[in-house]
Write a protein that holds these residues in place. Structure first.
Motif, PDB file in Angstrom:
ATOM      1  N   GLU A  17       1.160  -1.439  -0.387  1.00 45.10           N
ATOM      2  CA  GLU A  17      -0.174   0.398   0.373  1.00 45.10           C
ATOM      3  C   GLU A  17       0.724   1.183  -0.257  1.00 45.10           C
ATOM      4  O   GLU A  17       0.480   2.014  -0.801  1.00 45.10           O
ATOM      5  CB  GLU A  17      -1.000   0.527   1.253  1.00 45.10           C
ATOM      6  CG  GLU A  17      -0.597  -0.104   2.697  1.00 45.10           C
ATOM      7  CD  GLU A  17      -0.348  -1.344   3.228  1.00 45.10           C
ATOM      8  OE1 GLU A  17       0.531  -1.157   4.311  1.00 45.10           O
ATOM      9  OE2 GLU A  17       0.233  -2.187   2.413  1.00 45.10           O
ATOM     10  N   ASP A  20       2.157   2.365  -3.487  1.00 48.00           N
ATOM     11  CA  ASP A  20       0.898   2.996  -4.283  1.00 48.00           C
ATOM     12  C   ASP A  20       1.497   4.255  -3.930  1.00 48.00           C
ATOM     13  O   ASP A  20       1.345   4.958  -5.176  1.00 48.00           O
ATOM     14  CB  ASP A  20      -0.143   2.382  -3.510  1.00 48.00           C
ATOM     15  CG  ASP A  20      -0.550   0.778  -4.556  1.00 48.00           C
ATOM     16  OD1 ASP A  20      -0.159   0.131  -5.290  1.00 48.00           O
ATOM     17  OD2 ASP A  20      -1.773   0.902  -3.693  1.00 48.00           O
ATOM     18  N   VAL A 142       4.153  -5.172  -7.930  1.00 51.70           N
ATOM     19  CA  VAL A 142       3.312  -4.940  -7.494  1.00 51.70           C
ATOM     20  C   VAL A 142       3.048  -4.551  -6.256  1.00 51.70           C
ATOM     21  O   VAL A 142       3.063  -4.904  -5.678  1.00 51.70           O
ATOM     22  CB  VAL A 142       2.930  -6.512  -8.032  1.00 51.70           C
ATOM     23  CG1 VAL A 142       1.318  -6.224  -7.896  1.00 51.70           C
ATOM     24  CG2 VAL A 142       2.534  -6.281  -9.416  1.00 51.70           C
ATOM     25  N   GLN A 144      -0.307  -2.371  -3.750  1.00 54.44           N
ATOM     26  CA  GLN A 144      -1.830  -2.883  -3.733  1.00 54.44           C
ATOM     27  C   GLN A 144      -2.732  -2.696  -5.199  1.00 54.44           C
ATOM     28  O   GLN A 144      -3.650  -3.775  -5.083  1.00 54.44           O
ATOM     29  CB  GLN A 144      -2.324  -2.827  -2.486  1.00 54.44           C
ATOM     30  CG  GLN A 144      -3.284  -2.622  -1.715  1.00 54.44           C
ATOM     31  CD  GLN A 144      -4.427  -2.266  -0.679  1.00 54.44           C
ATOM     32  OE1 GLN A 144      -3.337  -0.737  -0.190  1.00 54.44           O
ATOM     33  NE2 GLN A 144      -4.356  -3.079   0.538  1.00 54.44           N
ATOM     34  N   HIS A 145      -2.938  -1.537  -5.614  1.00 61.19           N
ATOM     35  CA  HIS A 145      -4.122  -1.176  -5.521  1.00 61.19           C
ATOM     36  C   HIS A 145      -3.367  -1.294  -7.899  1.00 61.19           C
ATOM     37  O   HIS A 145      -3.437  -0.175  -8.348  1.00 61.19           O
ATOM     38  CB  HIS A 145      -4.930   0.000  -5.624  1.00 61.19           C
ATOM     39  CG  HIS A 145      -5.116  -0.419  -4.496  1.00 61.19           C
ATOM     40  ND1 HIS A 145      -6.556  -1.348  -4.482  1.00 61.19           N
ATOM     41  CD2 HIS A 145      -5.452   0.239  -3.394  1.00 61.19           C
ATOM     42  CE1 HIS A 145      -7.318  -1.798  -3.426  1.00 61.19           C
ATOM     43  NE2 HIS A 145      -6.605  -0.297  -1.973  1.00 61.19           N
ATOM     44  N   SER A 146      -1.988  -0.863  -7.668  1.00 61.76           N
ATOM     45  CA  SER A 146      -1.152  -0.877  -8.776  1.00 61.76           C
ATOM     46  C   SER A 146      -0.088  -1.104  -8.851  1.00 61.76           C
ATOM     47  O   SER A 146       0.055  -2.311  -7.946  1.00 61.76           O
ATOM     48  CB  SER A 146      -0.976   1.035  -8.789  1.00 61.76           C
ATOM     49  OG  SER A 146      -0.244   1.296  -7.286  1.00 61.76           O
ATOM     50  N   ALA A 147       0.808  -0.864 -10.658  1.00 68.38           N
ATOM     51  CA  ALA A 147       1.664  -1.849 -10.831  1.00 68.38           C
ATOM     52  C   ALA A 147       3.110  -1.070 -11.518  1.00 68.38           C
ATOM     53  O   ALA A 147       2.741  -0.120 -11.863  1.00 68.38           O
ATOM     54  CB  ALA A 147       1.802  -3.412 -11.595  1.00 68.38           C
ATOM     55  N   CYS A 175      -2.605  -6.205 -15.384  1.00 68.75           N
ATOM     56  CA  CYS A 175      -3.011  -5.566 -14.474  1.00 68.75           C
ATOM     57  C   CYS A 175      -4.264  -5.235 -14.489  1.00 68.75           C
ATOM     58  O   CYS A 175      -5.032  -5.292 -13.485  1.00 68.75           O
ATOM     59  CB  CYS A 175      -2.057  -3.972 -14.413  1.00 68.75           C
ATOM     60  SG  CYS A 175      -0.592  -4.721 -14.132  1.00 68.75           S
ATOM     61  N   LEU A 180      -6.007  -4.160 -10.660  1.00 69.92           N
ATOM     62  CA  LEU A 180      -5.425  -2.999 -10.936  1.00 69.92           C
ATOM     63  C   LEU A 180      -5.553  -2.084 -11.253  1.00 69.92           C
ATOM     64  O   LEU A 180      -6.439  -1.804 -12.708  1.00 69.92           O
ATOM     65  CB  LEU A 180      -4.012  -3.651 -11.094  1.00 69.92           C
ATOM     66  CG  LEU A 180      -3.437  -4.716 -10.151  1.00 69.92           C
ATOM     67  CD1 LEU A 180      -1.613  -4.624 -10.810  1.00 69.92           C
ATOM     68  CD2 LEU A 180      -3.754  -4.572  -8.451  1.00 69.92           C
ATOM     69  N   ARG A 181      -5.549  -0.554 -10.642  1.00 74.78           N
ATOM     70  CA  ARG A 181      -6.099   0.645 -11.206  1.00 74.78           C
ATOM     71  C   ARG A 181      -4.841   1.073 -12.011  1.00 74.78           C
ATOM     72  O   ARG A 181      -5.437   1.951 -13.339  1.00 74.78           O
ATOM     73  CB  ARG A 181      -6.661   2.169 -10.026  1.00 74.78           C
ATOM     74  CG  ARG A 181      -7.816   1.148  -9.099  1.00 74.78           C
ATOM     75  CD  ARG A 181      -8.177   2.273  -8.033  1.00 74.78           C
ATOM     76  NE  ARG A 181      -8.311   3.828  -8.676  1.00 74.78           N
ATOM     77  CZ  ARG A 181      -8.572   4.735  -7.850  1.00 74.78           C
ATOM     78  NH1 ARG A 181      -8.191   4.489  -6.357  1.00 74.78           N
ATOM     79  NH2 ARG A 181      -9.087   5.627  -8.456  1.00 74.78           N
TER      80      ARG A 181
END
Length: 225
Positions: A17, A20, A142, A144-147, A175, A180-181
């Protein structure tokens, strides 16, 4: 006026997290070494403005030329797994780097550290095979919500396959399927440069160093083929 940033720190482990947040603030890392900077020296002696980029995955679709890249490589075999360096990857990297005439990277570890499996965050590798022959690879981190894409390289004699674009397209698909966002595609420059290919992906945003906010690239900055 773009603020002058030239920051760095070293860290062995960063929670998903927090990664991100780090990427969203324009940071990148090679191994344990984290950095961000807003200006770089151009080959002609002038200065270029660094522009961090990311793709909004929920709205990203592929252009006609990008779909052609996917189609012409359908016969290749691909694998995505936890990152681990081996002799085949290092040998491919050594052949790939012969394409460069300046700022030549020394080793694959320059970008990934001695053991990417040990952090500072989760790192995955994408390998592309023609039959049993490794012809391309890319590495991406990678959170939590993005890469975040780290580095890609390919067999020089296979350059007509557009394998650098191909691996990034596969990263985007991976992704998206993972829900993922964002996919951070690294640094480009506001001025024309060899990094302009990164601007050709739909739903790409850039970080404005002046406001610390993200916004869409203008049509003039992001040509779609």
């Amino acid at each position: 006026m773009t603020p002058v940033l030239d920051d760095a720190f070293i860290c062995d482990s960063v929670p998903a997290e927090v990664m991100d947040q780090v990427w969203a603030a324009g940071w990148r890392h090679f191994g344990r070494h984290f950095f961000r900077y807003s200006l770089q020296q151009a080959g002609c002696g002038g200065l270029q403005t660094i522009t961090p980029l990311r793709i909004q995955l929920a709205t990203c679709t592929f252009s006609k030329s990008q779909r052609r890249v996917l189609n012409k490589n359908t016969g290749l075999r691909t694998e995505i797994s936890p990152a681990a360096l081996d002799g085949d990857l290092r040998a491919l990297f050594q052949r790939h780097k012969r394409r460069f005439t300046h700022n030549i990277p020394e080793t694959l570890e320059t970008f990934l550290g001695p053991d990417p499996a040990k952090g500072p965050c989760e790192c995955r590798m994408l390998r592309v095979f023609e039959n049993d022959r490794l012809i391309a690879a890319s590495f991406f981190d990678v959170g939590q919500h993005s890469a975040s894409s780290v580095y890609a390289f390919f067999e020089p004699e296979c350059s007509k396959r557009s394998l650098g674009t191909y691996t990034l397209l596969l990263e985007i698909q991976h992704c998206q399927n993972a829900g993922l966002r964002w996919l951070y595609t690294g640094y480009a420059t506001r001025e024309p440069s060899v990094y302009d290919y990164k601007k050709q992906f739909r739903s790409t945003e850039y970080l404005d160093w002046r406001t610390a906010g993200w916004g869409p690239l203008s049509p003039f900055e992001a040509p779609i083929a």
